[in-house]
Scaffold this motif. Structure first.
Motif, PDB file in Angstrom:
ATOM      1  N   PRO A  11      60.715  89.876  24.660  1.00  7.65           N
ATOM      2  CA  PRO A  11      60.198  91.203  24.295  1.00  7.65           C
ATOM      3  C   PRO A  11      59.874  91.377  22.819  1.00  7.65           C
ATOM      4  N   PHE A  12      60.353  90.480  21.963  1.00  7.76           N
ATOM      5  CA  PHE A  12      60.122  90.642  20.534  1.00  7.76           C
ATOM      6  C   PHE A  12      59.039  89.699  20.004  1.00  7.76           C
ATOM      7  N   SER A  13      58.354  88.995  20.894  1.00  8.24           N
ATOM      8  CA  SER A  13      57.286  88.100  20.465  1.00  8.24           C
ATOM      9  C   SER A  13      56.097  88.895  19.955  1.00  8.24           C
ATOM     10  N   LEU A  14      55.254  88.243  19.167  1.00  2.52           N
ATOM     11  CA  LEU A  14      54.055  88.899  18.658  1.00  2.52           C
ATOM     12  C   LEU A  14      53.178  89.371  19.814  1.00  2.52           C
ATOM     13  N   ALA A  15      53.007  88.520  20.831  1.00  6.57           N
ATOM     14  CA  ALA A  15      52.141  88.879  21.953  1.00  6.57           C
ATOM     15  C   ALA A  15      52.659  90.096  22.705  1.00  6.57           C
ATOM     16  N   GLU A  16      53.974  90.161  22.925  1.00  9.03           N
ATOM     17  CA  GLU A  16      54.523  91.282  23.680  1.00  9.03           C
ATOM     18  C   GLU A  16      54.484  92.562  22.851  1.00  9.03           C
ATOM     19  N   ARG A  17      54.744  92.460  21.569  1.00  7.61           N
ATOM     20  CA  ARG A  17      54.678  93.662  20.725  1.00  7.61           C
ATOM     21  C   ARG A  17      53.244  94.164  20.601  1.00  7.61           C
ATOM     22  N   TYR A  18      52.284  93.257  20.598  1.00 10.11           N
ATOM     23  CA  TYR A  18      50.884  93.685  20.626  1.00 10.11           C
ATOM     24  C   TYR A  18      50.586  94.383  21.946  1.00 10.11           C
ATOM     25  N   ARG A  19      51.040  93.787  23.030  1.00  9.71           N
ATOM     26  CA  ARG A  19      50.782  94.386  24.344  1.00  9.71           C
ATOM     27  C   ARG A  19      51.335  95.795  24.437  1.00  9.71           C
TER      28      ARG A  19
END
Length: 547
Positions: A11-19
């Motif tokens: 949940p703290f990845s760049l991709a998930e935070r962008y999503r």
């Protein structure tokens, strides 16, 4: 059809935070699909900068020529006609080819491209065409040469074509023999479980390989079968007709190569400053370009005023490189970081569909787009699914197991269930026996030690051997319980192998062909009915069929 959201594993990845629409992360890109006005803003910007791109009419002609090698669908032909119109925009998503269609995630990416284009056309009231960009220029043959299925015995089987001997050429330039194709298809036929859909499936795959195509072309034909009726267009990044149009952009990348490197480093600094790790760090001195050569696809580096490869095969001056852009652009190709720029030069890209890893490395590209007078398109997180098979649904209910537990905590839940089957409470009885034995044996050790100090070691060794024998009996007893429940444990394994094969996401392991064989072409078509989500996310889908 039942659909539910699943919690992202990172949940703290760049991709998930962008999503999720984190403003701090959106700063890296500029636009976000959740913002209605950003769709119109991107469309307006593309209209204002149309003169900076390649001729859309010529690009459409190149794609038309490539499409002539694929199965014909009138809807795809209509998309080609739309592409020739000046107001047309595109949604693009890409992937390297995969044998017999590759992993499920490729199918989901193409699905996301089609659905995004459909949604964008409704939002903007203007033509938007879905385009799938096959990365045929990539030379990592081992990424493209296989597909995983579940064999009749339940194990995971990888079907593959070995890379031919010789230089590591681009996948689209790697010739395959009739024997290689026939062997791969026969192995697939042998390993796929028999089903009512299997004969037609194999016949269709056979029709794609009769002329002994490259992996990329056979892959394109299969995608055309799956999504041609949805108007999906396909292109190969290594298509010489497209390469002929890319010379001006290659020229910019060569002349301003130092500025390219500086911009990429600036993008890396921005990502690092926000607390993220880099998906792929750029190498100092890399030209971020490849050269197609008799020795393979060579990564170019800068050394003083020359472009070289590390193995010493080539050393070109800037003037020689520029000559290639005019006379032999098909000798050049982009890498993962310059491909988005070339994509934006060729096509009016309203939106690009990206997987999580792609989103992560696109995070550094903002300054690079700006350096070349471009801007990052809308980035659409690829829709991600876990398919819940009908028989697995029944097993989850039988063992009171949630999908999340089956994916993230399967081993523990399986052990707990097996322990519950121990009506004799064996573990506790053996634990008590060991403790009581050690308590009874302790005075013996003390006594013999007082008689002769050397006996203490012998007594301890004797104690440990007896404990070892008790543990062995315990293990055999627990194995006996497991054997009594062997059928049930196989069902637990079936759950795990379906939802989390090899402890990885289902979509990254199994090929689409595995489910096509099991549930038929209707299963493929019904994915188009799954509601579209512009911001992607992991979802659980069940009841696609009546099986």
């Amino acid at each position: 059809m039942n659909i539910a959201s699943l919690i992202d594993s990172n949940p703290f990845s760049l991709a998930e935070r962008y999503r999720q629409g984190d403003p701090e992360v959106i700063e890296l890109f500029g636009l976000h699909p959740s913002q209605e006005e950003h769709w119109a803003r991107r469309a307006l910007l593309l209209d204002e900068t149309s003169e900076r791109r390649a001729s859309l009419e010529q690009v459409a002609l190149a794609i038309r020529t490539y499409q002539s090698k694929l199965p014909y669908y009138s809807e795809a032909a209509a998309s080609l006609e739309k592409l020739e119109q000046s107001r047309t925009l595109v949604v693009v998503g890409g992937q390297q080819a995969g044998l017999f269609g590759g992993a499920l995630l490729i199918y989901y990416k193409a699905l996301s491209v089609v659905q995004t284009a459909r949604e964008a056309e409704k939002r903007l009231g203007r033509p938007v065409v879905p385009v799938f960009w096959i990365a045929g220029e990539d030379h990592d043959f081992d990424e493209a040469n296989h597909v995983n299925i579940q064999s009749p015995k339940g194990g995971i089987r990888r079907i593959r074509i070995e890379r031919p001997e010789g230089p590591r050429l681009a996948v689209s330039r790697t010739p395959l023999t009739t024997q290689q194709w026939e062997t791969a298809l026969q192995e697939l036929a042998d390993q796929l479980p028999d089903s009512e859909f299997k004969p037609a499936l194999l016949e269709r795959l056979q029709s794609h390989i009769t002329d002994c195509p490259s992996l990329s072309l056979a892959f394109a034909r299969l995608l055309a079968d799956w999504f041609g009726r949805e108007g999906l267009l396909l292109l190969d990044a290594d298509d010489p007709n497209l390469r002929a149009l890319e010379g001006p952009m290659f020229r910019e990348l060569i002349v301003r190569n130092n500025e390219l490197e500086t911009a990429l480093k600036a993008g890396e600094s921005q990502v690092l400053s926000k607390g993220f790790k880099l998906q792929a760090e750029t190498n100092p001195g890399s030209a971020n370009l490849f050269l197609h050569h008799e020795h393979g696809r060579l990564l170019l580096h800068k050394e003083k005023d020359r472009f070289i490869d590390r193995r010493g095969h080539v050393s070109y001056s800037q003037e020689q490189m520029l000559e290639l852009t005019s006379n032999s652009p098909d000798c050049l190709s982009t890498n993962a970081l310059t491909r988005p720029l070339m994509q934006d030069y060729l096509l009016p890209v309203l939106a690009a569909v990206l997987g999580p890893s792609e989103l992560a490395y696109w995070g550094i590209l903002g300054p690079t787009f700006h350096e070349f007078g471009m801007s990052v398109p809308l980035l659409i997180p690829r829709q991600s699914f876990t398919y819940l098979e009908p028989n697995v649904t029944k097993l989850l209910d039988k063992y009171s197991l949630s999908v999340e537990e089956a994916i993230t905590d399967w081993e523990q839940k399986k052990s707990e269930w097996l322990a519950e089957q121990d009506e004799w409470n064996l573990e506790e009885k053996f634990r008590l026996a060991k403790r009581q034995f050690e308590e009874l044996y302790a005075p013996v050790i003390d006594t013999v030690s007082s008689l002769q100090p050397g006996l203490a070691t012998l007594a301890a060794t004797n104690r440990d051997k007896i404990l070892e024998q008790i543990t062995y009996l315990e293990s055999r007893s627990l194995d006996a319980i497991a054997k009594q429940h062997e059928a049930s444990l196989r069902q637990w394994d079936r759950i795990h192998q379906s939802l989390s094969p090899l402890d990885k996401p289902q979509e990254r392991i199994y090929g689409t062909v595995h489910f096509w064989n099991r549930y038929g072409p209707e299963w493929l078509v019904r994915w188009l009915e799954v509601p579209y989500q512009a911001t992607g996310g992991q979802r659980l889908v069940e009841s696609l069929t009546n099986s």
